[in-house]
Write an enzyme that holds these catalytic residues in place. Sequence first.
Site, PDB file in Angstrom:
ATOM      1  N   HIS A 112       0.779  -1.182  -0.137  1.00  0.00           N
ATOM      2  CA  HIS A 112       0.008   0.032  -0.072  1.00  0.00           C
ATOM      3  C   HIS A 112       1.004   1.112   0.082  1.00  0.00           C
ATOM      4  O   HIS A 112       0.314   2.280   0.021  1.00  0.00           O
ATOM      5  CB  HIS A 112      -0.903  -0.052   1.188  1.00  0.00           C
ATOM      6  CG  HIS A 112      -0.093   0.073   2.670  1.00  0.00           C
ATOM      7  ND1 HIS A 112       0.472  -0.627   3.042  1.00  0.00           N
ATOM      8  CD2 HIS A 112       0.020   1.385   3.129  1.00  0.00           C
ATOM      9  CE1 HIS A 112       1.138  -0.293   4.158  1.00  0.00           C
ATOM     10  NE2 HIS A 112       0.642   1.222   4.349  1.00  0.00           N
TER      11      HIS A 112
HETATM   12  C1  UD1 Z   1      -1.801   5.450   6.135  1.00  0.00           C
HETATM   13  C2  UD1 Z   1      -0.394   5.956   6.936  1.00  0.00           C
HETATM   14  C3  UD1 Z   1       0.700   4.848   6.560  1.00  0.00           C
HETATM   15  C4  UD1 Z   1      -0.133   3.458   7.059  1.00  0.00           C
HETATM   16  C5  UD1 Z   1      -1.517   3.134   6.468  1.00  0.00           C
HETATM   17  C6  UD1 Z   1      -2.004   1.899   6.923  1.00  0.00           C
HETATM   18  C7  UD1 Z   1       0.023   8.259   6.897  1.00  0.00           C
HETATM   19  C8  UD1 Z   1       0.852   9.328   6.001  1.00  0.00           C
HETATM   20  N1  UD1 Z   1       0.001   6.922   6.091  1.00  0.00           N
HETATM   21  O1  UD1 Z   1      -1.594   5.483   4.767  1.00  0.00           O
HETATM   22  O2  UD1 Z   1       1.660   5.198   7.305  1.00  0.00           O
HETATM   23  O3  UD1 Z   1       0.857   2.282   6.822  1.00  0.00           O
HETATM   24  O4  UD1 Z   1      -2.327   4.248   6.710  1.00  0.00           O
HETATM   25  O5  UD1 Z   1      -3.132   1.666   6.421  1.00  0.00           O
HETATM   26  O6  UD1 Z   1      -0.690   8.439   7.724  1.00  0.00           O
HETATM   27  N2  UD1 Z   1      -9.073   5.341   2.092  1.00  0.00           N
HETATM   28  C9  UD1 Z   1     -10.384   4.756   2.150  1.00  0.00           C
HETATM   29  N3  UD1 Z   1     -10.918   4.405   3.224  1.00  0.00           N
HETATM   30  C10 UD1 Z   1     -10.257   4.462   4.502  1.00  0.00           C
HETATM   31  C11 UD1 Z   1      -9.205   5.210   4.324  1.00  0.00           C
HETATM   32  C12 UD1 Z   1      -8.228   5.528   3.226  1.00  0.00           C
HETATM   33  O7  UD1 Z   1     -10.975   4.453   0.889  1.00  0.00           O
HETATM   34  O8  UD1 Z   1     -10.830   4.392   5.420  1.00  0.00           O
HETATM   35  C13 UD1 Z   1      -8.477   5.948   1.083  1.00  0.00           C
HETATM   36  C14 UD1 Z   1      -8.712   7.159   0.350  1.00  0.00           C
HETATM   37  O9  UD1 Z   1      -9.110   7.287  -0.752  1.00  0.00           O
HETATM   38  C15 UD1 Z   1      -7.363   8.041   0.651  1.00  0.00           C
HETATM   39  C16 UD1 Z   1      -6.554   6.805   0.576  1.00  0.00           C
HETATM   40  O10 UD1 Z   1      -7.111   5.562   0.896  1.00  0.00           O
HETATM   41  O11 UD1 Z   1      -6.941   8.881   0.007  1.00  0.00           O
HETATM   42  C17 UD1 Z   1      -5.205   6.577   1.468  1.00  0.00           C
HETATM   43  O12 UD1 Z   1      -5.586   7.129   2.763  1.00  0.00           O
HETATM   44  P1  UD1 Z   1      -4.591   7.799   3.935  1.00  0.00           P
HETATM   45  O13 UD1 Z   1      -5.265   7.649   5.157  1.00  0.00           O
HETATM   46  O14 UD1 Z   1      -4.249   9.166   3.209  1.00  0.00           O
HETATM   47  O15 UD1 Z   1      -3.096   7.066   3.748  1.00  0.00           O
HETATM   48  P2  UD1 Z   1      -2.755   5.534   3.776  1.00  0.00           P
HETATM   49  O16 UD1 Z   1      -2.307   5.194   2.494  1.00  0.00           O
HETATM   50  O17 UD1 Z   1      -3.905   4.607   4.122  1.00  0.00           O
END
Ligand code: UD1
Length: 370
Positions: free
Chosen positions: A207
Site C-alpha cells: 500500500h
Molecule cells: C496511512 C498511513 C500509513 C499506514 C497506512 C495503513 C499516513 C501518512 N500514512 O496510509 O503510514 O501504513 O495508513 O493503512 O498517515 N481510504 C479509504 N478508506 C479509508 C481510508 C483511506 O478508502 O478508511 C483511501 C482514500 O482514498 C485515501 C487513501 O485511501 O485517500 C489513502 O488513505 P490515507 O489515510 O491518506 O493514507 P494511507 O495510504 O491509508
Amino acid sequence: MKTVISVVGARPNFMKVAPLYREFLKHKNKIEHIIVHTGQHYDEKMSKVFFDDLELPKPDIYLGVGSGTHSVQTAKIMIEFEKILEEKKPDVVLVVGDVNSTLACSVVASKMLVPLVHVEAGLRSFDNTMPEEINRKVTDVLCDLLFVTEKSGMENLRNEGVNAKKIHFVGNVMIDSLIQYLEKSKSSTFLHDLNLTNNKYILTTIHRPSNVDQKDNLEKILTIFEGFPTDFPIIFPMHPRTQKNIGLFGLKERFDNLKNVKIVEPIGYLDFINLMANSKFVLTDSGGIQEESTYLGIPCITMRDNTERPITVEVGSNYLIGLNISEVIKIGNNIINGKMKSHAIPELWDGHAAERIVKIIIDYLENKNN
Ligand code: UD1
C-alpha cells in the site's frame, strides 16, 4: 484524577492503543483515559472491525476528518483536535506510530503546552520521501516522554540530541496485542473459507505510495507474483489506495488474470494474524507486519529499500529487498523450498510494553506535581 488522551487515526494505530487502554483501565481510580479517533481511516474494514476484534470500546470522541492531501488531512485534524484539548484540558496527550494523525495531534498538544508522549518513538528510515519519516521526526522533537521499541531508536534519538532522561526502552505494544490475541485468532475460519492449506500460501500486502502510486512499480509487483509457483496461492488483502491505483492505471484485468493471486478486501485483525501465522512467508511493504512476522518467526520479504525497524532484519526473519524483481523471486522460492535464515525475538518484545509505559506515565504525572 488525571486525564490522558490517546489518539488513534489509522489502521496500524488501533492494535497499539488497545493494550494501553487495558492497562490504563487498571488505574482508573487515578487516570481518566479518553480515546480520540481522528477518522483518518473510516471504512468499516479499515477501522470498526479492529475495535471489535481488539475489544476496544467505541472511541470517546470521533473527529471524522476523512481523507485528503497530507496538508488538508493534517490541518483538519489539527483544527478539530484543538477544540478537544480546549474542552478536556488533559494532563497528557499520547500518540502512537507515524501516521498523519500522530503528527497533527502532536503539534496541537505541544503548542497548547500539554505534555506529549510518543509510543514507538525513535524509528528512522532516513528517507524523507516517506511521509511517515517526517511525521516521526516532527513528533519526536516535540515530546516529553519517548517510548522506544528497539535499540536503534535509542541511538537515533541520542544522535538527534534528545535528552536521555526522556527516552525509555520499553518494548513493543504492537507485540503486546499480538501475544494477547494469538490464541483467539486460531478460531478464525478465514483460511478454511479461502480453501488454504497451512504453510502452502503466500500472504501479501502492498500500500505504500512508493510502490502503488506509480504504474511501473505496480507492474514490477505483477512480474514478482508471476515468479512464484502457480500452485502456491498468493493472498492479497487490498488496501483502498492500492485498489484505487490499480483501477486508475488500467491494471485491474492483469491482476485479475493472475491465476495464483487471490485478491480480497482488507481483513480484520484476528483473521489477519491467523493468516500470517500460517503462511509460508509474507511479502509486504508494511512497517508493522515486519515486526509481527518477526515475532511469529514467519519469513518476511520487505519490498522497500529501507526499514525504520532494522532489528527485524538483524535478529528477525525479515529480508529487506526493495523492488528488485529477480531477488524477491529468488528469496521467495528459496523459502518455499525450505531455505530460511535463523531468527530470534527482539529484546523486550514480551507482551508487557504497555505495562511499562503506563507505569512511567503515572510516575511522570505524580512527580510533575511535586
Ligand atoms: C496511512 C498511513 C500509513 C499506514 C497506512 C495503513 C499516513 C501518512 N500514512 O496510509 O503510514 O501504513 O495508513 O493503512 O498517515 N481510504 C479509504 N478508506 C479509508 C481510508 C483511506 O478508502 O478508511 C483511501 C482514500 O482514498 C485515501 C487513501 O485511501 O485517500 C489513502 O488513505 P490515507 O489515510 O491518506 O493514507 P494511507 O495510504 O491509508
